[in-house]
Each structure stands twice: as C-alpha cells, then as structure tokens.
Design an enzyme around this catalytic site. Structure first.
Site, short mmCIF file in Angstrom:
data_model
loop_
_atom_site.label_atom_id
_atom_site.label_comp_id
_atom_site.label_asym_id
_atom_site.label_seq_id
_atom_site.Cartn_x
_atom_site.Cartn_y
_atom_site.Cartn_z
N GLY A 49 0.83 -1.21 0.00
CA GLY A 49 0.00 0.00 0.00
C GLY A 49 0.86 1.25 0.00
N SER B 7 -9.50 0.11 11.22
CA SER B 7 -10.19 1.40 11.25
C SER B 7 -11.15 1.43 12.43
CB SER B 7 -10.97 1.55 9.95
OG SER B 7 -12.02 2.47 10.11
N SER B 8 -11.45 2.64 12.89
CA SER B 8 -12.36 2.76 14.04
C SER B 8 -13.79 2.36 13.70
CB SER B 8 -12.33 4.18 14.60
OG SER B 8 -12.75 5.10 13.62
N CYS B 9 -14.09 2.13 12.41
CA CYS B 9 -15.45 1.73 12.04
C CYS B 9 -15.72 0.26 12.36
CB CYS B 9 -15.76 2.04 10.60
SG CYS B 9 -14.87 1.00 9.47
N TYR C 250 -16.82 -3.05 4.87
CA TYR C 250 -15.42 -2.70 5.15
C TYR C 250 -15.05 -3.13 6.57
CZ TYR C 250 -11.37 0.41 5.80
OH TYR C 250 -10.12 0.92 6.07
N LYS D 29 -12.20 -5.78 7.94
CA LYS D 29 -11.13 -5.34 8.86
C LYS D 29 -11.15 -6.12 10.17
CE LYS D 29 -8.86 -2.36 6.46
NZ LYS D 29 -7.46 -2.68 6.13
N PRO E 204 -6.74 2.79 13.66
CA PRO E 204 -6.74 4.26 13.66
C PRO E 204 -8.12 4.87 13.49
CG PRO E 204 -5.79 3.43 11.62
CD PRO E 204 -6.19 2.23 12.43
N LEU F 281 -8.40 9.33 9.23
CA LEU F 281 -7.07 9.86 8.91
C LEU F 281 -7.15 10.88 7.79
CD1 LEU F 281 -5.38 6.36 8.78
CD2 LEU F 281 -5.21 8.03 10.65
N HIS G 89 -12.95 10.99 1.83
CA HIS G 89 -13.45 11.23 3.19
C HIS G 89 -13.76 12.71 3.35
CE1 HIS G 89 -11.29 7.37 3.85
NE2 HIS G 89 -12.35 7.15 4.58
N TRP H 205 -22.39 17.50 3.44
CA TRP H 205 -23.31 16.35 3.47
C TRP H 205 -23.83 16.13 4.88
CZ3 TRP H 205 -20.17 12.03 0.47
CH2 TRP H 205 -20.00 12.44 -0.87
N ARG I 14 -16.56 13.46 14.72
CA ARG I 14 -15.47 12.63 14.21
C ARG I 14 -14.15 13.06 14.85
NH1 ARG I 14 -19.13 10.20 12.70
NH2 ARG I 14 -19.63 9.31 10.66
N ASP J 215 -25.52 10.65 7.35
CA ASP J 215 -24.67 11.12 8.46
C ASP J 215 -23.67 10.04 8.87
OD1 ASP J 215 -25.38 13.71 9.03
OD2 ASP J 215 -26.92 13.16 10.50
O1 GFB Z 1 -15.35 10.99 6.17
P1 GFB Z 1 -16.63 10.33 5.88
O2 GFB Z 1 -16.95 10.06 4.46
O3 GFB Z 1 -16.70 8.95 6.60
O4 GFB Z 1 -17.84 11.21 6.47
P2 GFB Z 1 -17.20 8.23 7.93
C1 GFB Z 1 -17.84 11.70 7.77
C2 GFB Z 1 -19.04 12.62 7.97
O5 GFB Z 1 -18.83 13.82 7.22
C3 GFB Z 1 -20.39 12.06 7.54
C4 GFB Z 1 -20.00 14.13 6.48
O6 GFB Z 1 -21.36 12.44 8.47
C5 GFB Z 1 -20.61 12.76 6.20
O7 GFB Z 1 -21.97 12.85 5.83
N1 GFB Z 1 -19.66 14.93 5.29
C6 GFB Z 1 -20.01 16.23 5.11
C7 GFB Z 1 -19.00 14.53 4.20
N2 GFB Z 1 -19.62 16.67 3.90
C8 GFB Z 1 -18.97 15.63 3.32
C9 GFB Z 1 -18.32 15.49 2.05
O8 GFB Z 1 -18.27 16.39 1.22
N3 GFB Z 1 -17.73 14.28 1.80
C10 GFB Z 1 -17.76 13.25 2.72
N4 GFB Z 1 -17.14 12.10 2.41
N5 GFB Z 1 -18.40 13.36 3.90
C11 GFB Z 1 -15.93 6.33 6.69
C12 GFB Z 1 -16.23 4.89 6.51
O9 GFB Z 1 -16.93 6.75 7.54
O10 GFB Z 1 -14.73 6.65 7.31
C13 GFB Z 1 -15.10 4.03 6.36
O11 GFB Z 1 -17.25 4.74 5.56
C14 GFB Z 1 -13.89 4.40 7.15
O12 GFB Z 1 -15.45 2.72 6.56
C15 GFB Z 1 -13.66 5.86 7.28
O13 GFB Z 1 -13.79 3.75 8.34
C16 GFB Z 1 -12.57 6.26 8.24
O14 GFB Z 1 -16.37 8.61 9.11
O15 GFB Z 1 -18.66 8.37 8.12
#
Ligand code: GFB
Length: 310
Positions: free
Chosen positions: A13, A110-112, A139, A143, A166, A169, A182, A205, A212, A272
């Site tokens: 990776g 991952s913390s998920c 996922y 993990k 973790p 990140l 993310h 979103w 977080r 969310d």
């Molecule tokens: O980072 P994120 O995609 O992942 O989203 P997760 C975190 C939060 O940010 C959610 C909001 O509540 C999203 O709705 N958010 C707001 C956004 N605006 C945005 C945007 O423009 N883009 C994105 N992506 N989110 C992932 C997991 O979860 O995180 C994985 O799906 C993994 O499995 C990873 O573990 C670390 O924290 O929700």
C-alpha cells in the site's frame, strides 16, 4: 523484537495515504531497506502472486497498509468491492507472512470496526459487542476479520502479528476526489474551489451533527513504528487523539483556514453515518505514545499540499 536500520521492511500500500506516510517516516528515521512494490507489479488479491513475492523477497517486518478505502458514499455504494478486496488482501498477506516466517507484522484497520451504538470513548474491548454502522459494514467486517486473523495466528502459531485501529485519517497523499473521498479532504477541495470561483455557499453532506476524531497521517505513521518496536500484545490498539469535533465545526475550521467567505449549506439527503466514534486511546498513552500534530496545523499542512499538487 524491534527493527534495525537495515531490517528488510515491506509496506504494502506504499502509494496510499497510510503506506506513503509510513515510508516517509521510516526514511526520516534512516531505515534503509524498504521494499516498495506498486500495485501495477503485484496485485495483493492474487494469492499465488503474493506467495511468490514473499518467497523471493523474504521481508522481516510488514506494515499492512494496503486497503480499499473511501468515504461514506463510496462505502455505501460498493460494499461487495470493499469486502472482497480488503478480505483478500488481509488473508493473502497475513497468511504469506506466516508461511515465510515474517518476524513481525502490523495490520491496519479502522475505528469503524466498533458497534454503531458503542459507549464513548470506545475501548478496544468493545469490539463485537453490538451491530455495526450500515454504511460501512462490509469494510468493517473485512477489517475485523484481518484483526482476528492476526490474533488467531498469534495464539495458534506464535506469530508476532499485531493490529492498530486508527481513527479517521487525513494528510499528504489523501484522496481529494469528491465522489469517494473522506470528509476532510472533500471539504478542503470544496472550500478552495468555492473561494476561487466566488461561490456563495458550500454543500456539506448530512446534518453536520455527527462527531469525528481526526489524526494526521504523519502521527499515525509514527504510532505504527512505535507499536512495531514496542508492542507485542494480543489485543489490537486504538490510535487517535482522544478528541473529536462535529462535522459543522470541522467545516467552519476548514472554511477559516482556506479563507472562504460564503455560507455552509447542509444537504440532509446525504447520510450522516455513525453519530460518534471517539476512540479511547489510554492503551496507547500507557504504552508511551501520544500524537503531536494539532487539527489546525494538520489541516493547514494538508491544504498547502493540496494547493501545490492539484
Ligand atoms: O469521512 P466520511 O466520508 O466517513 O464522512 P465516515 C464523515 C461525515 O462527514 C459524515 C459528512 O457524516 C458525512 O456525511 N460529510 C459532510 C462529508 N460533507 C462531506 C463530504 O463532502 N464528503 C464526505 N465524504 N463526507 C468512513 C467509513 O466513515 O470513514 C469508512 O465509511 C472508514 O469505513 C472511514 O472507516 C474512516 O467517518 O462516516
């Protein structure tokens, strides 16, 4: 068992956020025998190829950073790929490490992996105590399977295989593609582009209410090397800062750093995800490691990198 400067170290990776971060840190610390094998030359989902590679290279230490990763929408849309690729990578690399007598392996999760309604902050022992968050169940299951595999190979075969879990990140070499990234890199890009084109608002979103915890990849890399040299336990170890922030406050912080003057707009048709996933990092603190990079400094650093590279 700790690494010497000339130990043979393999980082699957290597082109990703985490793998490249670990290699940067290893090089800073003068480790000089690092194997980098790009995806184009070795597909980690192919067991025979992975076995051949381990037999010919015989790495001593493995940082298993390779993974298919993505943000909430990418996970929601492609559960089959997230499960298949992550399960295959973990199965193949961990098993080949066993067959080829790797001295020590660190698996990254991952913390998920923790239950959706977990008590907060989340301790390592809360694993498998409840249902998972639906948006990233595939996922998370892959993990959890990798983490458990390390434990099984440790207890049955005596292999020194450990795992780090973790929190969210971010940092240099992050994915800034709005479809599958993310939240943190997505918001850096959205605010930057909105500033350049003088837009009046930026879409966030969800409700902005989820919490977080964010860790800069350079801190994670340092923690991984620390664990490789200092930890041999059966339990996985949480890696985070122990502090979290709401998505709304994160958006306001990034808006301020980027210098966007308009407003936020919350698109509640987007998910969310988990409401909160704050890690309890006392195990890592007790071992003697603590993060150094503040969220503001980390975002600034990532924003500078983004502007230079995109
Ligand atoms: O980072 P994120 O995609 O992942 O989203 P997760 C975190 C939060 O940010 C959610 C909001 O509540 C999203 O709705 N958010 C707001 C956004 N605006 C945005 C945007 O423009 N883009 C994105 N992506 N989110 C992932 C997991 O979860 O995180 C994985 O799906 C993994 O499995 C990873 O573990 C670390 O924290 O929700």
């Amino acid at each position: 068992m700790s690494m010497d400067k000339d130990s043979l170290i393999y980082v699957p990776g290597a082109n990703g956020l985490v793998g490249s971060g670990i290699i940067r840190r290893l090089e800073e610390l003068n480790f000089n025998n690092i194997i980098v094998k790009p995806h184009s030359e070795l597909d980690l989902t192919r067991q025979v190829d992975v076995n051949d590679f381990f037999e010919s290279e015989k790495p001593e230490f493995v940082f298993l950073a390779a993974a298919k990763v993505g943000g909430i929408e990418a996970n929601r849309k492609s559960p089959a790929e997230f499960f298949y690729q992550n399960a295959m990578i973990a199965n193949n690399v961990i098993h080949a490490s066993y067959q080829n007598n790797v001295t020590k392996l660190l698996f990254l999760g991952s913390s998920c992996i923790y239950p959706k309604s977990s008590k907060q902050p989340i301790k390592e022992e809360f694993l498998l105590s409840g249902y998972l968050e639906e948006t990233n169940e595939a996922y998370a299951i892959a993990k959890i399977s990798g983490l458990k595999m390390c434990q099984y190979y440790k207890s049955q075969y005596g292999m020194n295989f450990i795992s780090a879990m973790p929190t969210n990140l971010y940092g240099i070499n992050d994915n800034f593609n709005l479809e599958d990234s993310h939240v943190l890199p997505a918001l850096i890009r959205k605010f930057h582009e909105a500033k350049i084109s003088n837009d009046s608002k930026v879409e966030i979103w969800g409700t902005g209410k989820p919490m977080r915890e964010f860790l800069h990849v350079d801190d994670l890399a340092d923690a991984c090397i620390f664990l490789m040299n200092n930890y041999n336990g059966l339990s996985h170890v949480n890696v985070g800062t122990g502090k979290d922030i709401s998505i709304k406050d994160l958006a306001l912080l990034i808006k301020n750093i980027v210098g966007f003057k308009g407003d936020l707009y919350f698109n509640t048709s987007k998910p969310d995800g988990m409401f909160r996933k704050l890690l309890d990092v006392s195990k890592l603190l007790d071992l003697g490691w603590k993060n150094r990079i503040s969220l503001r400094d980390g975002i600034l650093d990532t924003y500078k990198w983004y502007v230079k590279n995109y």
